[in-house]
Enzyme design. Structure first.
Site, mmCIF file in Angstrom:
data_model
loop_
_atom_site.group_PDB
_atom_site.id
_atom_site.type_symbol
_atom_site.label_atom_id
_atom_site.label_comp_id
_atom_site.label_asym_id
_atom_site.label_seq_id
_atom_site.Cartn_x
_atom_site.Cartn_y
_atom_site.Cartn_z
ATOM 1 N N SER A 151 14.862 51.803 39.678
ATOM 2 C CA SER A 151 13.487 52.282 39.511
ATOM 3 C C SER A 151 13.512 53.612 38.781
ATOM 4 O O SER A 151 14.484 54.371 38.870
ATOM 5 C CB SER A 151 12.804 52.462 40.868
ATOM 6 N N TYR B 187 12.184 56.113 49.737
ATOM 7 C CA TYR B 187 12.334 55.153 48.636
ATOM 8 C C TYR B 187 13.050 55.781 47.449
ATOM 9 O O TYR B 187 14.005 55.214 46.887
ATOM 10 C CB TYR B 187 10.952 54.648 48.220
#
Length: 702
Positions: free
Chosen positions: A579, A592
């Site tokens: 990501s 995250y």
């Protein structure tokens, strides 16, 4: 209704009545019924035809036309587009220009001058075999029971005795124009026969109607099968009795899953192969027998068999319970077997080749037999490997039948070579579509029940790969698998429920891939979830979950797939879907974002370690892939919207507007990026990060 014990009687009177008046439709109906039973004919094997009176479009006069399965078709799935239609008189008149058996192949081009229907499929080499027989409906089939008699040492005498002269006999000859003339001669010398047995090859039967031909075929095959059934074990035990006892079904699967990648590595020395494993009762009866070492090297008899299975199988001499944990030790034991097989095949080629023979093909075995465990097949794709396995099972049935009533005989090596390296077969191979970029590749995509993972899996299949789908949600996974089967067919996809934080489930998933396809080439660590909370609201449970799935999951999957990739020793690709959050700091993202950063650096570490094995490890960094993604469930969307002070509905446009390209990112965009790494153009690239985020400047790696 007829009653049969050894074949399926499937004729539906109501269905047939609905087709009355359309002989071509009845031909297709009959063909599909016959082709649906592998005991009657194998995939792609055999041929069916009908002759009827049509109006000549040039003269307006009535003329006889033969409709017949075209080149390369399969009667089980035959449609009108797969038929060739030829003027019968023109086809028979080719006898006037036939120059003899030495010039057989030149006749095939002349078939095109006999075409009646301009939309015809290319006529097959079997066309004259049907054309020179006068019957309206003809079936040329390859039933195991008939070939068992045809391949027996005294098959001609058995045929005469069994059918009391009602079935003729023609000795083995390669299909072609001359064989068509021999069939005609056999009929002329034996008027009133109901069929002809072709030595080592198959069966011709016929009738005045589609139904009569269908029933005639079934009755002849039934009689052959019943005769064999009466004699199994009568003179001596089947295949000389059992030499090796099978492992249990569960043990066989475990042993096969461990060995398949090693075998695949050897078989992929020239090009990447896909595997198939079977341990059916008929296979085990043969490979566990005393006669295995005598019969297997003889090779098969029917040309359709060895064209798919090669001249003979490889028997591996590993003990059925041998530990396969020491991969290098097992490779050392197997290497001489593969070297001997390749040398045998090269000698076979050199001994029998002609000045104009095509170049030698891949010298690795297609069929590998492991007594006590099962049979492996390796070929260019899953369907070809599965069909090769089916064909060798047919060959086992033939050997079993021949040995029950006589002695099995295979084709002479020269005859076998002349079929395998037939210039017409070579031309057919050359006409096949070129392999796609991922042909022969096996991929496992975690979290591929939907969203990004599903898009990646679909892209890989479209580019030629086979894929093992997996997901934590079993219902979602099954829905996706059903969709893939509908789109691409059953041979390109399998599925396994997978929690990437479970070592046991990961091991089981890779075992499934090894059993289904032979191993693995591409692994995409895509499974994920997201939690967006402030540091105060983040719980330890939240953090553990994120790290278990994202970091531990990537670690464990990579660890397991590395074992298989090393066993195969043909390289491979690991792609980690990370990501932009691995590089960019933002609010409400401590768990995250840090897990993604760990994934990114773990990828670099793995790339550094595995490069020596030609295993490439690369990263794709998406951002804001909202469409059909699990990542937006569980409150993530609400959390991100809150962090940015907007509504959930505004998120897609918000993410797009903050990019340099002002684009919304879709799952297919990530799939395309993954393909860029594995499609061949970046084969010397590892340790890289590819951003697919529309252009987020703060996420630039450099």
């Amino acid at each position: 209704m007829k009653t049969f014990q050894h074949v399926n009687y499937l004729w539906d009177e109501q269905k047939a009545r609905s087709l009355e008046g359309d002989e071509v439709a009845l031909l297709l109906y009959r063909s599909n019924l016959l082709g649906s039973d592998l005991r009657i004919t194998n995939y792609g094997g055999g041929n069916t035809s009908c002759k009827l009176i049509e109006k000549d479009p040039l003269t307006g006069q009535e003329t006889e036309v033969m409709w017949i399965k075209g080149s390369g078709g399969d009667i089980g799935t035959l449609k009108k587009s797969g038929l060739a239609a030829l003027y019968v008189d023109r086809l028979r008149n080719l006898e006037n220009v036939y120059r003899g058996i030495e010039h057989e192949d030149e006749m095939v081009a002349l078939f095109n001058h006999c075409i009646y229907d301009l939309d015809s499929k290319a006529p097959s080499i079997d066309t004259p075999l049907h054309g020179f027989l006068p019957f309206k409906h003809i079936d040329h089939l390859h039933p195991d029971a008939a070939i068992a008699i045809a391949a027996a040492k005294d098959g001609k005498e058995i045929t005469e005795k069994l059918f009391k002269g009602s079935i003729g006999w023609v000795d083995w000859q390669k299909p072609g124009f001359d064989l068509g003339l021999q069939l005609r001669e056999c009929l002329e010398n034996n008027p009133g026969i109901r069929g002809i047995m072709l030595g080592s090859h198959g069966l011709f039967t016929w009738g005045d109607t589609a139904y009569e031909s269908y029933v005639n075929s079934l009755e002849v095959i039934e009689k052959c099968a019943a005769y064999l059934e009466e004699n199994y074990g009568k003179a001596r035990p089947v295949f000389g009795g059992e030499k090796t006892e099978s492992l249990s079904a569960d043990q066989r699967k475990k042993q096969a899953a461990k060995l398949a990648p090693i075998l695949r590595g050897f078989c992929s020395s020239e090009r990447s192969m896909i595997g198939h494993f079977t341990d059916g009762d008929r296979v085990l009866e043969f490979i566990n027998s005393n006669d295995l070492e005598r019969l297997a090297p003889l090779g098969t008899s029917c040309p359709d068999h060895f064209l798919r299975t090669k001249i003979q199988p490889l028997i591996i001499n590993l003990d059925k319970e041998e530990s396969l944990d020491d991969i290098e030790e097992i490779k050392a034991k197997l290497l001489p077997l593969f070297q001997d097989y390749r040398a045998m095949y090269a000698a076979y080629y050199e001994t029998h080749k002609h000045p104009n023979s095509p170049a030698i093909r891949d010298a690795n075995p297609v069929i590998i037999l492991y007594p006590g465990v099962g049979m492996f097949a390796f070929a260019k794709d899953k369907q070809t490997a599965r069909v090769a396995s089916e064909f060798y099972t047919n060959a086992i049935n033939v050997m079993k039948g021949s040995e029950a009533v006589s002695t099995y005989t295979s084709l002479p090596r020269q005859e076998a070579f002349d079929i395998e390296y037939w210039l017409l077969e070579e031309a057919k191979l050359q006409r096949m579509p070129k392999p796609k970029a991922l042909s022969g590749k096996i991929a496992l995509v975690t979290g591929s029940g939907g969203g990004i993972g599903k898009a990646i899996a679909k892209k890989f299949v479209e580019e030629g790969a086979v894929v093992l789908l997996n997901d934590l949600n079993q219902e979602r996974l099954q829905t996706t698998k059903d969709e893939f089967v509908k789109l691409f067919g059953q041979d390109v996809v399998d599925a396994a429920v997978l929690d990437v934080s479970s070592e046991e489930q990961i091991s089981e998933a890779f075992a499934t891939a090894s059993l289904a396809f032979g191993g693995i080439d591409i692994v995409v660590n895509n499974a994920g979830l997201s939690i967006s909370k402030s540091i105060e609201d983040h719980t330890q449970a939240d953090l553990d979950l994120l790290y278990n799935v994202l970091v531990k999951g990537q670690f464990l999957v990579t660890k397991e797939c590395t074992k298989i990739l090393k066993a195969q020793a043909i390289g491979g690709d690991i792609i980690n879907i990370v990501s932009k959050n691995a590089l960019v700091s933002g609010p409400n993202n401590a768990g995250y974002g840090s897990a993604k950063a760990a994934q990114l650096h773990l990828s670099r570490l793995n790339a550094s370690e595995l490069g020596q094995y030609k295993i490439r490890v690369n990263v794709v960094n998406p951002d804001a892939v909202i469409s059909d993604s699990n990542i937006w469930s569980g409150g993530w969307a609400e959390g991100r919207a809150k962090a940015y002070g907007i509504s959930v509905e505004e998120l897609p446009n918000f993410y797009a507007k903050r990019t340099l390209l002002n684009e919304i990112i879709l799952p297919v965009d990530i799939a395309n990026a993954c393909f860029a790494f594995v499609g061949g153009l970046l084969s010397k690239s590892t340790g890289n990060v590819l951003n697919v985020d529309g252009g987020v400047a703060v996420a630039f790696v450099r």
